[in-house]
Design an enzyme around this catalytic site. Structure first.
Site, PDB file in Angstrom:
ATOM      1  N   SER A  81       0.830  -1.198   0.000  1.00 51.88           N
ATOM      2  CA  SER A  81       0.000   0.000   0.000  1.00 51.88           C
ATOM      3  C   SER A  81       0.864   1.246   0.000  1.00 51.88           C
ATOM      4  O   SER A  81       1.931   1.289   0.623  1.00 51.88           O
ATOM      5  CB  SER A  81      -0.901   0.008   1.246  1.00 51.88           C
ATOM      6  N   ASP A 102       5.301   7.510   5.552  1.00 50.49           N
ATOM      7  CA  ASP A 102       4.831   8.394   6.622  1.00 50.49           C
ATOM      8  C   ASP A 102       4.330   7.575   7.805  1.00 50.49           C
ATOM      9  O   ASP A 102       3.228   7.024   7.758  1.00 50.49           O
ATOM     10  CB  ASP A 102       3.699   9.287   6.104  1.00 50.49           C
ATOM     11  N   PRO A 103       5.110   7.488   8.884  1.00 49.44           N
ATOM     12  CA  PRO A 103       4.665   6.697  10.032  1.00 49.44           C
ATOM     13  C   PRO A 103       3.405   7.241  10.681  1.00 49.44           C
ATOM     14  O   PRO A 103       2.719   6.524  11.419  1.00 49.44           O
ATOM     15  CB  PRO A 103       5.861   6.767  11.003  1.00 49.44           C
ATOM     16  N   LYS A 114       3.627  -3.711   6.865  1.00 49.97           N
ATOM     17  CA  LYS A 114       3.688  -4.006   5.436  1.00 49.97           C
ATOM     18  C   LYS A 114       5.065  -3.649   4.875  1.00 49.97           C
ATOM     19  O   LYS A 114       5.659  -4.408   4.094  1.00 49.97           O
ATOM     20  CB  LYS A 114       2.608  -3.214   4.681  1.00 49.97           C
TER      21      LYS A 114
END
Length: 271
Positions: A152, A157-158, A174
């Site tokens: 995805s 960006d955490p 992921k």
């Protein structure tokens, strides 16, 4: 294996999922090129796909069941994913629905957000990390030649909102599995899909990297187009050892992508 006249034997894991089922059916329709297998978790899912012997019951947390399904295959398409669901009572009319179904409707992202949960044993760390690692390890031990992994966008960006759903950090896990595959030594194609919809597909597809498409209207993509990209990647040498974001032009804009070699060839990113 790629671009030859020999049939490719392919296992689709997550074959009863919304994208997995499309990929499974696309492969089955091309019996001149592919011998397809599917992996599902329940007898009900198997029956929904036709109930044939090519559909295996298994669990990504159970390596033995994976070994049974992967014996003798050439390629693997990984379409398994943890699925966040809406906590009952937290959003009108959405009790127990999958997040993707809620966001696929006319959802107001500026309004109140639903609360989410993962079913026991189905957290992202289990499904998207351990489960995918199990699949990669088993495929390697079984001599699989090519893995297509669907991930995805958003993993750079955490703080992406998907990570905050039930504190699952789904994009983090992921991304960890994607890195594991890229480091495995196996031939791979990592497709980081954008926002998914259930329309018919056949749009002009766009590749990107590092979430550059996320800030544009082109980060949306039909599940059918993601499934088609997976099928095409199995046949095209230029898809191997590459990772890329996949989006599309809006419906009715541009020309439907037909030449997937031209789409994959310019990609230079290995992760």
């Amino acid at each position: 294996m790629a671009e030859s006249n020999q049939k490719i034997t392919v296992l689709v894991t997550g074959a009863s999922g919304l994208t997995g089922e499309i990929a499974f059916k696309k492969l089955k329709e091309r019996s001149d090129k592919f011998v397809v297998r599917g992996l599902v978790r329940s007898e009900a899912s198997k029956q929904r796909l036709g109930g044939g012997d090519e559909i295996f019951l298994g669990d990504v947390m159970d390596k033995k069941s994976l070994e049974t399904a992967m014996q003798g295959i050439d390629a693997l398409i990984i379409l398994t994913s943890a699925v966040p669901k809406v906590v009952p009572g937290s959003y009108p009319g959405a009790d127990g629905k999958r997040a993707e179904d809620v966001f696929g409707e006319s959802f107001d992202f500026n309004g109140p957000m639903p609360e989410f949960y993962y079913e026991e044993g189905q957290y992202p760390e289990q499904i998207d990390w351990i489960g995918q690692k199990n699949q990669i390890d088993t495929a390697k031990s079984c001599g699989v030649k090519h893995i297509v992994l669907v991930g995805s966008m958003g993993g750079t960006d955490p703080n992406n909102f998907l990570n905050h759903m039930a504190n699952g950090n789904i994009l983090v896990w992921k991304r960890k599995a994607e890195q594991y595959l890229a480091d495995s030594g196996m031939a791979y194609t990592i497709i980081r899909a954008g926002g998914l919809d259930n329309k018919v597909g056949g749009r002009e597809l766009l590749v990107g990297k590092d979430d550059e498409l996320l800030s544009t209207e082109n980060h949306f993509i039909a599940r059918a187009d993601v499934a088609e990209a997976c099928v095409q990647a199995l046949q095209i040498e230029e898809s191997k050892f590459k990772a890329f974001d996949l989006g599309s032009m809006p419906e009715g804009v541009g020309e439907p992508t037909k030449d997937f070699k031209a789409l994959f060839a310019p990609v230079t990113t290995r992760f």
